[in-house]
Motif scaffolding. Structure first.
Motif, PDB file in Angstrom:
ATOM      1  N   LYS A   1       0.679   2.693  -3.626  1.00 31.85           N
ATOM      2  CA  LYS A   1       0.607   1.856  -1.809  1.00 31.85           C
ATOM      3  C   LYS A   1      -0.247   0.466  -2.062  1.00 31.85           C
ATOM      4  O   LYS A   1      -0.730  -0.262  -1.775  1.00 31.85           O
ATOM      5  CB  LYS A   1       0.336   2.751  -1.557  1.00 31.85           C
TER       6      LYS A   1
ATOM      7  N   LYS B   1      -8.390   7.605   4.629  1.00 30.12           N
ATOM      8  CA  LYS B   1      -7.002   8.608   4.951  1.00 30.12           C
ATOM      9  C   LYS B   1      -6.430   8.891   3.531  1.00 30.12           C
ATOM     10  O   LYS B   1      -5.265   9.312   3.432  1.00 30.12           O
ATOM     11  CB  LYS B   1      -6.429   7.322   6.093  1.00 30.12           C
ATOM     12  N   TYR B   2      -6.012   7.674   2.977  1.00 27.60           N
ATOM     13  CA  TYR B   2      -5.368   8.104   1.910  1.00 27.60           C
ATOM     14  C   TYR B   2      -6.248   8.353   0.873  1.00 27.60           C
ATOM     15  O   TYR B   2      -5.022   9.433  -0.006  1.00 27.60           O
ATOM     16  CB  TYR B   2      -5.671   6.288   0.410  1.00 27.60           C
TER      17      TYR B   2
ATOM     18  N   ASP C   1       0.133  -2.175  -0.179  1.00 25.15           N
ATOM     19  CA  ASP C   1      -0.432  -3.472   0.752  1.00 25.15           C
ATOM     20  C   ASP C   1      -1.476  -3.750   0.604  1.00 25.15           C
ATOM     21  O   ASP C   1      -2.052  -5.173   1.410  1.00 25.15           O
ATOM     22  CB  ASP C   1      -1.457  -1.889   0.618  1.00 25.15           C
ATOM     23  N   TYR C   2      -1.764  -4.181  -0.776  1.00 21.26           N
ATOM     24  CA  TYR C   2      -3.597  -5.533  -0.776  1.00 21.26           C
ATOM     25  C   TYR C   2      -2.864  -6.605  -1.845  1.00 21.26           C
ATOM     26  O   TYR C   2      -2.195  -6.515  -2.646  1.00 21.26           O
ATOM     27  CB  TYR C   2      -4.553  -4.426  -1.140  1.00 21.26           C
TER      28      TYR C   2
ATOM     29  N   TYR D   1      -8.986   2.828   5.307  1.00 23.91           N
ATOM     30  CA  TYR D   1      -7.568   2.955   4.785  1.00 23.91           C
ATOM     31  C   TYR D   1      -8.330   4.099   3.470  1.00 23.91           C
ATOM     32  O   TYR D   1      -6.982   4.769   3.182  1.00 23.91           O
ATOM     33  CB  TYR D   1      -7.390   1.756   4.107  1.00 23.91           C
TER      34      TYR D   1
ATOM     35  N   LYS E   1     -11.939  -1.418   8.131  1.00 23.93           N
ATOM     36  CA  LYS E   1     -10.387  -1.207   7.532  1.00 23.93           C
ATOM     37  C   LYS E   1     -10.555  -0.630   6.737  1.00 23.93           C
ATOM     38  O   LYS E   1      -8.967   0.502   6.525  1.00 23.93           O
ATOM     39  CB  LYS E   1      -9.957  -2.009   8.225  1.00 23.93           C
ATOM     40  N   ASP E   2     -11.068  -1.414   5.379  1.00 21.98           N
ATOM     41  CA  ASP E   2     -10.652  -0.875   4.138  1.00 21.98           C
ATOM     42  C   ASP E   2     -11.535   0.377   3.750  1.00 21.98           C
ATOM     43  O   ASP E   2     -10.463   1.231   3.393  1.00 21.98           O
ATOM     44  CB  ASP E   2     -11.218  -2.096   3.663  1.00 21.98           C
TER      45      ASP E   2
END
Length: 159
Positions: free
Chosen positions: A75, A146-147, A79-80, A143, A139-140
């Motif tokens: 992911k 959560k990951y 995503d990046y 992320y 926000k990172d």
């Protein structure tokens, strides 16, 4: 006989990994396939080896009792952009440390009760104080946290 192989493209990726040995857990990250990083840890100059030695434990005993888990962070690669892969992987690694330090019961129930029922605690011997990203947007971090939770849930289901 078991034959396994890999091609060059499969050797690269964003990975977090856990090394278990008795009551000790080491968490790390790499941008190369995990087995290349694991091997480095088990030499005399390796971090895992040194951490065991520093605690006055029998290194041979702990190296003889290893369980290894690797998780490819596909992911992150989706995503990046490439220039962010390493820093986001490091953020996820740090978030896994945080999650396990705050919520130990998941690992106790899913790993230790099954594989080491005589152990009711664990110690994380890795440290992210030098590798934890210092300046990334909030926000990172959201992320990464959560990951990290998703990764640990996946590991618990796998175990």
């Amino acid at each position: 006989m078991k034959i396994k192989s890999s091609i060059k493209e499969e050797l690269e990726g964003s990975f977090v990994y856990l090394i278990f040995s008795k009551e000790l857990i080491y968490i790390g990250e790499t941008q190369r396939i995990t087995f290349s990083r694991w091997i480095q840890h088990f030499y005399q100059k390796g971090t895992f080896y040194k951490k065991i030695k520093k605690r006055g434990l029998d290194v041979d005993e702990y190296l003889a009792d290893l369980n290894l888990i690797s998780v490819e962070l596909t992911k992150v690669r989706i995503d990046y952009t490439q220039n962010r892969w390493r820093v986001i992987t490091q953020a996820v690694e740090h978030a896994i440390h945080e999650e396990l330090l705050c919520f130990k019961s998941g690992m106790i129930q899913n790993y230790y009760e099954k594989y080491y029922p005589y152990t009711d605690y664990f110690e994380i011997i890795s440290d992210t104080s030098r590798t934890c990203p210092k300046r990334i947007p909030n926000k990172d971090w959201v992320y990464a946290r959560k990951y990290a939770k998703d990764i640990l849930d996946g590991i618990y289901n796998y175990l």
